[in-house]
Design an enzyme around this catalytic site. Structure first.
Site, PDB file in Angstrom:
ATOM      1  N   LEU A  34      -0.148  30.740  51.614  1.00 41.65           N
ATOM      2  CA  LEU A  34      -0.623  30.118  50.371  1.00 41.65           C
ATOM      3  C   LEU A  34      -1.326  28.781  50.605  1.00 41.65           C
ATOM      4  O   LEU A  34      -1.431  27.964  49.693  1.00 41.65           O
ATOM      5  CB  LEU A  34       0.518  29.964  49.353  1.00 41.65           C
ATOM      6  CG  LEU A  34       1.160  31.284  48.873  1.00 41.65           C
ATOM      7  CD1 LEU A  34       2.239  31.010  47.811  1.00 41.65           C
ATOM      8  CD2 LEU A  34       0.120  32.251  48.317  1.00 41.65           C
ATOM      9  N   PHE A  74      -6.107  39.857  56.883  1.00 47.15           N
ATOM     10  CA  PHE A  74      -7.160  38.992  56.335  1.00 47.15           C
ATOM     11  C   PHE A  74      -6.879  37.523  56.598  1.00 47.15           C
ATOM     12  O   PHE A  74      -7.702  36.675  56.261  1.00 47.15           O
ATOM     13  CB  PHE A  74      -7.249  39.165  54.814  1.00 47.15           C
ATOM     14  CG  PHE A  74      -7.637  40.534  54.353  1.00 47.15           C
ATOM     15  CD1 PHE A  74      -8.967  40.886  54.238  1.00 47.15           C
ATOM     16  CD2 PHE A  74      -6.670  41.473  54.007  1.00 47.15           C
ATOM     17  CE1 PHE A  74      -9.330  42.146  53.796  1.00 47.15           C
ATOM     18  CE2 PHE A  74      -7.026  42.736  53.560  1.00 47.15           C
ATOM     19  CZ  PHE A  74      -8.364  43.068  53.456  1.00 47.15           C
ATOM     20  N   ALA A  76      -6.831  34.066  57.639  1.00 51.87           N
ATOM     21  CA  ALA A  76      -7.671  33.257  58.537  1.00 51.87           C
ATOM     22  C   ALA A  76      -8.267  32.092  57.772  1.00 51.87           C
ATOM     23  O   ALA A  76      -8.404  32.157  56.549  1.00 51.87           O
ATOM     24  CB  ALA A  76      -8.822  34.099  59.095  1.00 51.87           C
ATOM     25  N   TYR A 142     -15.714  29.428  64.132  1.00 51.10           N
ATOM     26  CA  TYR A 142     -15.178  30.460  63.236  1.00 51.10           C
ATOM     27  C   TYR A 142     -15.530  31.851  63.787  1.00 51.10           C
ATOM     28  O   TYR A 142     -14.646  32.696  63.992  1.00 51.10           O
ATOM     29  CB  TYR A 142     -15.742  30.272  61.818  1.00 51.10           C
ATOM     30  CG  TYR A 142     -15.516  31.469  60.937  1.00 51.10           C
ATOM     31  CD1 TYR A 142     -14.216  31.857  60.593  1.00 51.10           C
ATOM     32  CD2 TYR A 142     -16.580  32.250  60.474  1.00 51.10           C
ATOM     33  CE1 TYR A 142     -14.000  32.971  59.811  1.00 51.10           C
ATOM     34  CE2 TYR A 142     -16.365  33.362  59.693  1.00 51.10           C
ATOM     35  CZ  TYR A 142     -15.073  33.725  59.365  1.00 51.10           C
ATOM     36  OH  TYR A 142     -14.861  34.843  58.601  1.00 51.10           O
ATOM     37  N   LEU A 191     -22.663  30.749  48.122  1.00 46.74           N
ATOM     38  CA  LEU A 191     -23.777  30.688  47.177  1.00 46.74           C
ATOM     39  C   LEU A 191     -23.426  31.250  45.793  1.00 46.74           C
ATOM     40  O   LEU A 191     -23.619  30.564  44.782  1.00 46.74           O
ATOM     41  CB  LEU A 191     -24.987  31.452  47.754  1.00 46.74           C
ATOM     42  CG  LEU A 191     -26.217  31.485  46.838  1.00 46.74           C
ATOM     43  CD1 LEU A 191     -26.775  30.087  46.635  1.00 46.74           C
ATOM     44  CD2 LEU A 191     -27.285  32.402  47.425  1.00 46.74           C
ATOM     45  N   ILE A 208     -30.841  24.679  46.931  1.00 41.25           N
ATOM     46  CA  ILE A 208     -31.369  25.766  47.774  1.00 41.25           C
ATOM     47  C   ILE A 208     -31.539  25.164  49.163  1.00 41.25           C
ATOM     48  O   ILE A 208     -32.334  24.233  49.337  1.00 41.25           O
ATOM     49  CB  ILE A 208     -32.722  26.273  47.231  1.00 41.25           C
ATOM     50  CG1 ILE A 208     -32.526  26.913  45.848  1.00 41.25           C
ATOM     51  CG2 ILE A 208     -33.372  27.244  48.213  1.00 41.25           C
ATOM     52  CD1 ILE A 208     -33.833  27.340  45.174  1.00 41.25           C
TER      53      ILE A 208
HETATM   54  N1  UDP Z   1     -26.860  28.587  50.206  1.00 39.81           N
HETATM   55  C1  UDP Z   1     -27.661  27.742  49.436  1.00 39.81           C
HETATM   56  N2  UDP Z   1     -27.032  26.821  48.643  1.00 39.81           N
HETATM   57  C2  UDP Z   1     -25.665  26.707  48.561  1.00 39.81           C
HETATM   58  C3  UDP Z   1     -24.868  27.588  49.345  1.00 39.81           C
HETATM   59  C4  UDP Z   1     -25.505  28.513  50.163  1.00 39.81           C
HETATM   60  O1  UDP Z   1     -28.882  27.808  49.468  1.00 39.81           O
HETATM   61  O2  UDP Z   1     -25.181  25.836  47.835  1.00 39.81           O
HETATM   62  C5  UDP Z   1     -27.516  29.602  51.048  1.00 39.81           C
HETATM   63  C6  UDP Z   1     -27.148  29.517  52.527  1.00 39.81           C
HETATM   64  O3  UDP Z   1     -28.025  28.658  53.200  1.00 39.81           O
HETATM   65  C7  UDP Z   1     -27.295  30.980  52.949  1.00 39.81           C
HETATM   66  C8  UDP Z   1     -26.968  31.774  51.684  1.00 39.81           C
HETATM   67  O4  UDP Z   1     -27.092  30.849  50.611  1.00 39.81           O
HETATM   68  O5  UDP Z   1     -28.636  31.250  53.281  1.00 39.81           O
HETATM   69  C9  UDP Z   1     -25.568  32.328  51.695  1.00 39.81           C
HETATM   70  O6  UDP Z   1     -24.677  31.287  52.055  1.00 39.81           O
HETATM   71  P1  UDP Z   1     -23.099  31.438  51.949  1.00 39.81           P
HETATM   72  O7  UDP Z   1     -22.506  30.104  52.308  1.00 39.81           O
HETATM   73  O8  UDP Z   1     -22.739  32.022  50.616  1.00 39.81           O
HETATM   74  O9  UDP Z   1     -22.733  32.548  53.029  1.00 39.81           O
HETATM   75  P2  UDP Z   1     -23.080  32.641  54.611  1.00 39.81           P
HETATM   76  O10 UDP Z   1     -24.310  33.487  54.693  1.00 39.81           O
HETATM   77  O11 UDP Z   1     -23.267  31.250  55.126  1.00 39.81           O
HETATM   78  O12 UDP Z   1     -21.881  33.323  55.164  1.00 39.81           O
END
Ligand code: UDP
Length: 329
Positions: A34, A74, A76, A142, A191, A208
């Site tokens: 947790l 899961f 981790a 990671y 994201l 972005i």
């Molecule tokens: N991303 C973004 N803005 C945010 C978070 C993520 O533009 O606030 C982009 C990030 O650069 C990647 C995509 O969204 O290209 C997915 O990112 P996320 O962290 O969700 O997963 P990851 O692909 O890193 O495992």
């Protein structure tokens, strides 16, 4: 009664696994410390044991009190940025936790494990879509910790006959509105949940991370996979191990890629909210495109994801709009 042990079953993906097992009438117990999980998320399990995988006496108790048939692990830490600044936290928890779990399995003669691995094992990809045989060269601790565990699984299969399926997730997203569960990380870095929080007005805008990548609209492309499709693959993996005893590594992705801008546009359409977006600098270590080949999972496990991007985002929206503060309300 045969039981499935879900380690990390109070976390985002683990809780969706528990809900699916409950739906299928499969007896389930959860172990979770947790630290990042939520007890409310593991409601579908017969019992939640709160403790750490590295605690051998604790795991021994769990295996002694239940007739465990298979394990899905899961548990981790999964923040890429944090892993770079604190690698020992990742090796310590992820690798040592899995080592402890495998030790308990060996001692209690449990021979099936499904393990959550990651596309981060590949690092900067050689080609698209990415196949399981492509080079693995993680660019952060990671991914390295997950790749180390894949190696440990291989050798434990060889020495002790513990058969495994390692599933390399691409971008898990969405929720299970019927089960009342969804994504609740603190801090949140992904994201889609951040876009949802922006739609709710909890953030002024979504950043972005770079619009100068070599993609059609200049933003990064990822392979988003519905968490419910994802957990269905785990059940198929357990069945595969039961039937064949053959270990293997599989990508879990949709095979389709969407850019950051496409995600934001789809979310605007589905939520009806404006979702202001601001272009910010690139995030260190982000490859421009990550798309899975899911051919192997289709051929060997019979897995076929059925939920597309709109369903991912509308299910994420159902969760976030009904739980604006996550499990706390
Ligand atoms: N991303 C973004 N803005 C945010 C978070 C993520 O533009 O606030 C982009 C990030 O650069 C990647 C995509 O969204 O290209 C997915 O990112 P996320 O962290 O969700 O997963 P990851 O692909 O890193 O495992």
């Amino acid at each position: 009664m045969k039981t499935i042990l879900v380690a990390g079953g109070a976390g985002y993906i683990g809780s969706h696994m528990v809900a699916l097992l409950a739906e299928r009438g499969i007896d389930t117990v959860v172990v979770d410390n947790l630290r990042t999980g939520h007890w409310q998320a593991a409601k579908g399990a017969r019992k939640l044991y709160v403790g750490d995988l590295r605690d051998a006496a604790f795991l021994d108790q769990v295996f002694s009190e239940n007739d465990i048939d298979g394990v899905i692990n899961f548990a981790a830490y999964s923040l890429v940025g944090e892993s770079v600044t604190n690698p020992l936290k990742y090796y310590g928890n992820n690798v040592a936790g899995s080592q402890s779990m495998l030790t308990a399995m060996k001692e209690h003669s449990v021979h099936k494990i499904v393990f959550s691995s990651t596309a981060a094992t590949y690092g900067e990809p050689e080609k698209q879509p990415i196949e399981e045989t492509d080079r693995t060269d993680p660019t952060n601790p990671y991914g390295a910790s997950k790749l180390a565990i894949e190696g440990m699984l291989k050798w434990c299969d060889n020495a002790y006959g513990i058969h495994y399926v390692a599933l390399r997730y691409f971008n898990a997203a969405g929720s299970n509105p019927d089960a009342g569960i969804g994504e609740d990380h603190d801090p949140e870095s992904h994201l889609i949940p951040l876009v949802m929080k922006t739609a709710l007005g909890q953030r002024s805008h979504i950043g972005i991370f770079g619009d100068d990548y070599p993609t059609a609209d200049g933003t990064c492309i990822r392979d988003y996979i519905h968490v419910r499709d994802l957990v269905e693959a785990h059940l198929l993996a357990l069945e595969h191990l039961e039937k064949t005893g053959e270990s293997g590594i599989f990508n879990l992705g949709s095979g389709d890629g969407y850019s950051v801008k496409e995600i934001i546009d789809t979310a605007r359409k589905i939520t009806g909210r404006p979702i202001p977006a601001v272009v910010e600098p690139r995030r260190a270590g982000d490859p421009s495109v990550l798309i899975a080949s899911n051919q192997k999972a289709a051929a060997v496990l019979g897995w076929k994801p059925t939920r597309g991007l709109e369903e991912i985002i509308s299910d994420a929206w159902a969760w976030h709009s009904s739980h604006p503060n996550g499990y706390e309300g």
